[in-house]
Each structure stands twice: as structure tokens, then as C-alpha cells.
Design a protein around this motif. Sequence first.
Motif, PDB file in Angstrom:
ATOM      1  N   TYR A  88      -0.019   2.873  11.067  1.00 21.40           N
ATOM      2  CA  TYR A  88       0.554   1.554  10.796  1.00 21.40           C
ATOM      3  C   TYR A  88      -0.511   0.618  10.232  1.00 21.40           C
ATOM      4  CZ  TYR A  88       2.163  -3.198  11.907  1.00 21.40           C
ATOM      5  OH  TYR A  88       2.475  -4.531  11.842  1.00 21.40           O
ATOM      6  N   THR A  91      -1.683   1.661   6.732  1.00 20.09           N
ATOM      7  CA  THR A  91      -0.657   1.402   5.727  1.00 20.09           C
ATOM      8  C   THR A  91      -0.583  -0.079   5.394  1.00 20.09           C
ATOM      9  OG1 THR A  91       0.628   3.339   6.413  1.00 20.09           O
ATOM     10  CG2 THR A  91       1.801   1.622   5.206  1.00 20.09           C
ATOM     11  N   ASP A  94      -2.865  -2.337   2.876  1.00 21.32           N
ATOM     12  CA  ASP A  94      -2.604  -2.558   1.450  1.00 21.32           C
ATOM     13  C   ASP A  94      -2.318  -4.027   1.167  1.00 21.32           C
ATOM     14  OD1 ASP A  94      -2.712  -0.918  -0.840  1.00 21.32           O
ATOM     15  OD2 ASP A  94      -0.561  -1.105  -1.141  1.00 21.32           O
ATOM     16  N   SER A 120       5.036  -0.750   1.184  1.00 15.13           N
ATOM     17  CA  SER A 120       4.237  -0.354   2.342  1.00 15.13           C
ATOM     18  C   SER A 120       4.770  -0.951   3.634  1.00 15.13           C
ATOM     19  CB  SER A 120       2.774  -0.797   2.145  1.00 15.13           C
ATOM     20  OG  SER A 120       2.172  -0.084   1.084  1.00 15.13           O
ATOM     21  N   ARG A 125       6.299   3.628   1.795  1.00 16.78           N
ATOM     22  CA  ARG A 125       4.985   4.163   1.447  1.00 16.78           C
ATOM     23  C   ARG A 125       4.099   4.156   2.686  1.00 16.78           C
ATOM     24  NH1 ARG A 125       4.000   0.751  -1.991  1.00 16.78           N
ATOM     25  NH2 ARG A 125       5.043   1.895  -3.673  1.00 16.78           N
ATOM     26  N   PHE A 126       3.314   5.222   2.845  1.00 19.11           N
ATOM     27  CA  PHE A 126       2.392   5.322   3.974  1.00 19.11           C
ATOM     28  C   PHE A 126       1.001   5.675   3.466  1.00 19.11           C
ATOM     29  CE2 PHE A 126       6.579   6.330   5.626  1.00 19.11           C
ATOM     30  CZ  PHE A 126       6.630   5.603   6.803  1.00 19.11           C
ATOM     31  N   LYS A 127      -0.008   5.112   4.110  1.00 16.28           N
ATOM     32  CA  LYS A 127      -1.393   5.508   3.825  1.00 16.28           C
ATOM     33  C   LYS A 127      -1.802   6.495   4.904  1.00 16.28           C
ATOM     34  CE  LYS A 127      -5.952   3.767   2.555  1.00 16.28           C
ATOM     35  NZ  LYS A 127      -6.895   4.255   3.573  1.00 16.28           N
ATOM     36  N   GLN A 132      -2.245   7.373  -0.483  1.00 18.88           N
ATOM     37  CA  GLN A 132      -0.947   6.801  -0.137  1.00 18.88           C
ATOM     38  C   GLN A 132       0.164   7.685  -0.692  1.00 18.88           C
ATOM     39  OE1 GLN A 132      -2.083   3.099  -2.184  1.00 18.88           O
ATOM     40  NE2 GLN A 132      -1.391   2.004  -0.365  1.00 18.88           N
ATOM     41  N   ASN A 134       4.628   7.982  -1.225  1.00 19.39           N
ATOM     42  CA  ASN A 134       5.979   7.448  -1.062  1.00 19.39           C
ATOM     43  C   ASN A 134       7.016   8.464  -1.517  1.00 19.39           C
ATOM     44  OD1 ASN A 134       4.958   5.584  -3.750  1.00 19.39           O
ATOM     45  ND2 ASN A 134       6.818   6.799  -4.029  1.00 19.39           N
TER      46      ASN A 134
END
Length: 279
Positions: A88, A91, A94, A120, A125-127, A132, A134
Motif C-alpha cells: 500500500y 503504491t 506515486d 494507483s 495499479r500496484f507498485k 509498477q 496495472n
Amino acid sequence: MMTFEKLITEIGFTQDEKNEIMSFSSDENTREFRDFAMFHLMKDDCESLNSKVCDDTTYGMAALVAMLCKALLAWSEYEKRGISYDIYKDTMSDIKVWAYNYRRVYGKLGLSDLAWVNGSVVLFRFKLGRLQYNFTEFTESSSHDISVGLKNGDKMLDVHIQQEGSFTDELCGESLELAKTFYRKYFPEYDFKGFICHSWLLSPGLSQVLPETSNIIKFGKRFTIIENQAQNDGQAIERIFDTKFKDSKAPLTSLQIKARKLLDEGGHLGNALGVILVD
């Protein structure tokens, strides 16, 4: 417990920046701006807000505050799905990246490119580690140079490289493996066929200016190139010379020097679309 103030700190803003954001968020004189930003962001209406933030930095800061509020609300969905706090936090970092980009252009903290940043915040989208990802679908095109067995509509993970952080082949490899595990665990219904990336970093033309040992070259070689846009230099020029944020100046780095020489001689850096299929 996640709070607005804690989120600002955890995603990397400095104490002075946090004070600036907190002051703006409680200032009665900015309430109208904040209400406008929050109203449109909660409807995912980024276009209406984007039309304001580039003309008035007060709207830019209001957009930043609203996006942070929306990110705070997203934490409950992470908890519900069992997604870790670290993911979390990474992400949502960003938001800070793009707030700094805004400041480089307009001189003050704020936020533009809202549709991207919103991705994000809404679990699109997740890092995961260095990269990253999506959700996306494969689209067949007559411009593709080769066929890799994918068909129109196949689910894929779109790969992006956040502009901040160390970029090594090892970190990228770890991130790709982490993504496989993450999506299979938390989104098991999403039967993705592989990764897809459209970037100057994949361009075969970079071999003219970078050695084989370069992490950029190693990253590109992870992908099967299905479309080589050999003369599409726009993104490479923007990223190598940072033209989005400052005037063109004499090249300083070895990559800038080599890239400038190649372009001056009529060569191209290029762009490419590549995929990595998974079992």
C-alpha cells in the motif's frame, strides 16, 4: 491506524512538505478549492480537475490533498483483501513522485496527470518492488512484427518503471516474480497471460549508445519485442534529456552525449513494445 498525517509521512514527504500540505488542508480560505477537487476525484472525473491545476497552483495543491484523502480511503480495501501495508505504502508513493514533478514545472507542490495517479489509488495499479503493474488487455495489431501466440483480449499486466529509485536487473527480476505471486494470490480471477511493456527502455536502438552490461539493455532483453518503433524518439528524448521539466542544455552524462551524437548524425533511439509470457 492509518491517518492523513501518517500517510503523508510514510510515502516520503519531508517534514516541511507535510506542514505545507496539512496547513492547506485545514485552511478555510482553500475550502472551495478542496471541495471542488474532492468532488471530481471521488467521481473519477480527472479531466474536469486537470483543466484547473495547470492554470492555478491552488487547484494543484487542492488536487494533491484530495488525492491523499482518496488514498487514505483506499487503505480499507487493502485491508479487506489482505494486501500488505508495505505494498500500500509503495503504491501510494506515486503521489509524491508526481507532486514533485508538478513542483518542477510550476514551482509549488501540487498534482496534475491526475488520471495516471488515480490509477494507483483505485487498486488499478500496484507498485511491487521496483516496477509498477496495472490491468490491461492485449490488442492485436497489423503493426506487430511477430506473433507470440497472444490473441485479442488476452489479459495482461502492463509494466511501468517509476522514475524514482535504483534501476538494476536484479531488482526488476525480483519485481516480476513478485508480481506473478501477488496477482495470483489477490486477484486469482485475473488469468493473465504475461507482461507487456511499451517503452523506450525496450528499444533495440539503445544498443548504439549503451553497453551490453547496461541495466537498461538487460531489462529490454527480458522482453520479446513484438513491435520495434525504430524512429519513434519522443519518449527517449524526453526521458534522457529531461525535456519535460527543463530547457534543453548541453549534454552532461555519457548517455546524453552519445544519444545527442546519434541524433545529430540522423540516427534514432526508438521505442518498442514487448511481452513476457508466463506459464
